[in-house]
Motif scaffolding. Structure first.
Motif, PDB file in Angstrom:
ATOM      1  N   ILE A 232       8.603   6.192   2.143  1.00 52.84           N
ATOM      2  CA  ILE A 232       8.902   7.189   3.169  1.00 52.84           C
ATOM      3  C   ILE A 232       9.499   6.493   4.390  1.00 52.84           C
ATOM      4  CG2 ILE A 232       7.211   8.897   2.432  1.00 52.84           C
ATOM      5  CD1 ILE A 232       5.297   7.811   4.570  1.00 52.84           C
ATOM      6  N   GLU A 233      10.302   7.222   5.142  1.00 49.66           N
ATOM      7  CA  GLU A 233      10.987   6.671   6.305  1.00 49.66           C
ATOM      8  C   GLU A 233      10.374   7.230   7.592  1.00 49.66           C
ATOM      9  OE1 GLU A 233      15.267   6.632   6.132  1.00 49.66           O
ATOM     10  OE2 GLU A 233      15.193   7.016   3.978  1.00 49.66           O
ATOM     11  N   GLU A 234       9.908   6.346   8.445  1.00 47.49           N
ATOM     12  CA  GLU A 234       9.232   6.759   9.670  1.00 47.49           C
ATOM     13  C   GLU A 234      10.096   7.677  10.515  1.00 47.49           C
ATOM     14  OE1 GLU A 234       6.550   4.661  13.154  1.00 47.49           O
ATOM     15  OE2 GLU A 234       8.279   3.564  12.346  1.00 47.49           O
ATOM     16  N   GLN A 235      11.377   7.368  10.649  1.00 50.14           N
ATOM     17  CA  GLN A 235      12.243   8.159  11.530  1.00 50.14           C
ATOM     18  C   GLN A 235      12.491   9.571  11.013  1.00 50.14           C
ATOM     19  OE1 GLN A 235      15.981   6.157  11.881  1.00 50.14           O
ATOM     20  NE2 GLN A 235      16.563   6.452   9.733  1.00 50.14           N
TER      21      GLN A 235
ATOM     22  N   LEU B 106       2.756   1.427  -4.553  1.00 51.19           N
ATOM     23  CA  LEU B 106       2.227   1.502  -3.195  1.00 51.19           C
ATOM     24  C   LEU B 106       2.877   2.676  -2.473  1.00 51.19           C
ATOM     25  CD1 LEU B 106       2.662  -2.266  -2.227  1.00 51.19           C
ATOM     26  CD2 LEU B 106       0.486  -1.164  -2.798  1.00 51.19           C
ATOM     27  N   VAL B 107       2.245   3.104  -1.407  1.00 50.96           N
ATOM     28  CA  VAL B 107       2.912   3.987  -0.460  1.00 50.96           C
ATOM     29  C   VAL B 107       3.430   3.102   0.670  1.00 50.96           C
ATOM     30  CG1 VAL B 107       2.710   5.953   1.087  1.00 50.96           C
ATOM     31  CG2 VAL B 107       1.372   5.903  -1.032  1.00 50.96           C
TER      32      VAL B 107
ATOM     33  N   ILE C  20      12.374   0.150  12.911  1.00 55.60           N
ATOM     34  CA  ILE C  20      13.112  -1.101  13.111  1.00 55.60           C
ATOM     35  C   ILE C  20      13.424  -1.803  11.793  1.00 55.60           C
ATOM     36  CG2 ILE C  20      12.158  -1.426  15.418  1.00 55.60           C
ATOM     37  CD1 ILE C  20      10.231  -3.492  14.232  1.00 55.60           C
ATOM     38  N   GLY C  21      13.138  -1.127  10.677  1.00 57.43           N
ATOM     39  CA  GLY C  21      13.518  -1.664   9.390  1.00 57.43           C
ATOM     40  C   GLY C  21      12.448  -2.458   8.673  1.00 57.43           C
ATOM     41  N   GLY C  22      11.277  -2.603   9.266  1.00 53.90           N
ATOM     42  CA  GLY C  22      10.173  -3.275   8.596  1.00 53.90           C
ATOM     43  C   GLY C  22       9.482  -2.343   7.616  1.00 53.90           C
ATOM     44  N   ARG C  23       8.476  -2.866   6.961  1.00 56.45           N
ATOM     45  CA  ARG C  23       7.723  -2.067   6.000  1.00 56.45           C
ATOM     46  C   ARG C  23       6.234  -2.282   6.217  1.00 56.45           C
ATOM     47  NH1 ARG C  23      10.423  -0.239   1.192  1.00 56.45           N
ATOM     48  NH2 ARG C  23      12.667  -0.641   1.364  1.00 56.45           N
ATOM     49  N   ARG C  24       5.473  -1.201   6.054  1.00 53.80           N
ATOM     50  CA  ARG C  24       4.017  -1.346   6.060  1.00 53.80           C
ATOM     51  C   ARG C  24       3.427  -0.455   4.991  1.00 53.80           C
ATOM     52  NH1 ARG C  24       0.587   2.505   8.446  1.00 53.80           N
ATOM     53  NH2 ARG C  24       1.561   4.014   9.868  1.00 53.80           N
ATOM     54  N   ILE C  25       2.312  -0.907   4.463  1.00 56.46           N
ATOM     55  CA  ILE C  25       1.620  -0.154   3.427  1.00 56.46           C
ATOM     56  C   ILE C  25       0.793   0.951   4.091  1.00 56.46           C
ATOM     57  CG2 ILE C  25      -0.112  -0.277   1.600  1.00 56.46           C
ATOM     58  CD1 ILE C  25       0.771  -3.174   1.146  1.00 56.46           C
ATOM     59  N   VAL C  26       0.910   2.157   3.557  1.00 53.70           N
ATOM     60  CA  VAL C  26       0.140   3.300   4.047  1.00 53.70           C
ATOM     61  C   VAL C  26      -1.020   3.519   3.090  1.00 53.70           C
ATOM     62  CG1 VAL C  26       0.181   5.775   4.528  1.00 53.70           C
ATOM     63  CG2 VAL C  26       2.180   4.361   5.066  1.00 53.70           C
ATOM     64  N   GLN C  27      -2.225   3.577   3.640  1.00 52.09           N
ATOM     65  CA  GLN C  27      -3.407   3.803   2.818  1.00 52.09           C
ATOM     66  C   GLN C  27      -4.113   5.079   3.255  1.00 52.09           C
ATOM     67  OE1 GLN C  27      -5.349  -0.023   3.571  1.00 52.09           O
ATOM     68  NE2 GLN C  27      -4.950  -0.586   1.439  1.00 52.09           N
ATOM     69  N   ARG C  28      -4.733   5.738   2.292  1.00 45.56           N
ATOM     70  CA  ARG C  28      -5.541   6.898   2.656  1.00 45.56           C
ATOM     71  C   ARG C  28      -6.729   6.425   3.487  1.00 45.56           C
ATOM     72  NH1 ARG C  28      -6.266   9.918  -1.614  1.00 45.56           N
ATOM     73  NH2 ARG C  28      -5.609   8.628  -3.363  1.00 45.56           N
ATOM     74  N   PRO C  29      -7.255   7.269   4.394  1.00 51.10           N
ATOM     75  CA  PRO C  29      -8.430   6.858   5.172  1.00 51.10           C
ATOM     76  C   PRO C  29      -9.623   6.603   4.266  1.00 51.10           C
ATOM     77  CG  PRO C  29      -7.976   9.200   5.477  1.00 51.10           C
ATOM     78  CD  PRO C  29      -6.806   8.630   4.730  1.00 51.10           C
ATOM     79  N   TYR C  30     -10.430   5.627   4.644  1.00 47.49           N
ATOM     80  CA  TYR C  30     -11.600   5.282   3.819  1.00 47.49           C
ATOM     81  C   TYR C  30     -12.609   6.410   3.811  1.00 47.49           C
ATOM     82  CZ  TYR C  30     -15.723   2.788   2.162  1.00 47.49           C
ATOM     83  OH  TYR C  30     -16.834   2.416   1.455  1.00 47.49           O
ATOM     84  N   GLY C  31     -12.827   7.005   4.970  1.00 48.90           N
ATOM     85  CA  GLY C  31     -13.729   8.159   5.094  1.00 48.90           C
ATOM     86  C   GLY C  31     -12.999   9.274   5.796  1.00 48.90           C
TER      87      GLY C  31
END
Length: 352
Positions: free
Chosen positions: A258-261, A327-328, A334-345
């Motif tokens: 997915i794209e943040e912008q 992964l999500v 700015i073109g970087g990437r981060r892994i999105v995780q569902r909340p633990y609780g």
């Protein structure tokens, strides 16, 4: 309804006797519950409703609502209960037809608040084109935490169940998702959870932050009629957008990019999330739908969304990719990437 509530002139709050099956309970049902919700099936006050049903498949769902506070900017527990159940039917591809309504009232609940919430239930049901055809009311003693919390002395829990008619030949399922499918959302995220949380914490924002709670069956019917190759629909409630995308990733062993912008979010909601230390991707929504569609039909779905009041800010936010490990991934501005995780609780207790 086989139990009820509403009082004589000496009562302005719910009391235990409102649930005792006597005259006080009868008055509660006759004077406060039936008038705003009245229809032929409910008025009979039998233990169930008899519904005429043509041949075909039914969709049946149930949910319980325990939100605090009971009223919040943009909605209340009653609107939430009707819209939430209608939306659960609609994302399955069903035309919602009838709901049940179970009210659990806590002694001390102001009757004028009950009146407002029942009126909201009736208005939301009319908006969605469904009827409340059966129900139940119970009164419980005030819970200790309601006495000692220092907050408003109020308490109301709602259970709803709903039935709908499944469209013939339609199959929406997570197992139909393939690599390259487009992911769309019909508007700005995180507004429901943040609106509730802002009231709960006493934080005010420069511009109005309101819940997005709304019945989506009209919008979804338009999507189903537009001729697009729809694969999967889901309302991103608890767990937010991140939770739905994680479900897709895990069920199909695909990466979701997915794209943040492209993710619609208001500046007020973004600011509120930052102040509260929350990731807006994990915050509950109550008027949003995640739509997975074949890539070639993405623009058709966007056009159908934007032609409806609840989809004017729809956006194509990402796609599914055949890439391991699954992964999500969020592509940042700015073109970087981060892994999105569902909340633990559950980051926001009693949001829906």
């Amino acid at each position: 309804m086989n139990a009820g509530v509403v009082g004589s002139d000496i009562h302005d709050r719910v009391v235990i006797a409102h649930g005792g099956g006597g005259e006080l309970m009868g008055r509660l049902i006759r004077e406060r519950l039936l008038p705003p919700l009245r229809n032929e099936k409910l008025a009979a006050l039998t233990d169930g409703a008899v519904l005429d049903w043509p041949a075909g498949s039914l969709v049946f769902t149930t949910d319980s609502y325990v939100v605090t506070p009971l009223e919040f900017p943009g909605g209340d527990i009653g609107r939430l209960a009707v819209a939430g159940t209608v939306n659960d039917l609609a994302v399955m591809g069903a035309q919602p037809l009838a709901l049940s309504l179970g009210l659990i009232l806590e002694e001390g609940l102001p009757l004028n608040m009950l009146d407002r919430i029942v009126a909201s239930i009736a208005a939301t049901a009319r908006q969605a084109g469904v009827e409340i055809v059966t129900g139940d009311t119970k009164v419980i003693e005030r819970r200790p935490q309601a006495i000692t919390s220092g907050g408003p002395q109020e308490g109301l829990l709602i259970n709803t169940a709903g039935i709908g008619r499944l469209r013939p030949g339609l199959r929406l399922s997570i197992d139909r998702i393939q690599p390259g499918d487009a992911i769309i959302i019909n508007g700005p995220i995180a507004e429901h959870g943040l609106a509730v949380m802002s009231v709960r914490t006493g934080i005010e924002f420069a511009s109005s932050l309101r819940s997005d709670v709304a019945p989506l069956n009209g919008l979804i019917a338009r999507l189903l009629d537009c001729g697009a190759h729809l694969k999967f629909l889901r309302d991103p409630t608890r767990g937010g957008l991140a939770g739905v995308l994680a479900d897709i990733c895990e069920a199909r062993n695909l990466t979701v990019e997915i794209e943040e912008q492209r993710i619609p979010i208001s500046s007020t909601a973004r600011h509120a999330a930052e102040m509260l230390g929350l990731d807006p991707l994990t915050v509950a929504n109550e008027g949003k739908c995640v739509i997975v569609v074949a890539a070639q039909d993405a623009q058709r779905v966007l056009a159908a969304c934007r032609d409806h009041p609840l989809g004017r800010d729809a956006s194509l936010i990402g796609r599914t990719v055949d890439r391991s490990p699954p992964l999500v991934e969020l592509v940042t501005r700015i073109g970087g990437r981060r892994i999105v995780q569902r909340p633990y609780g559950e980051e926001l207790p009693r949001i829906c």
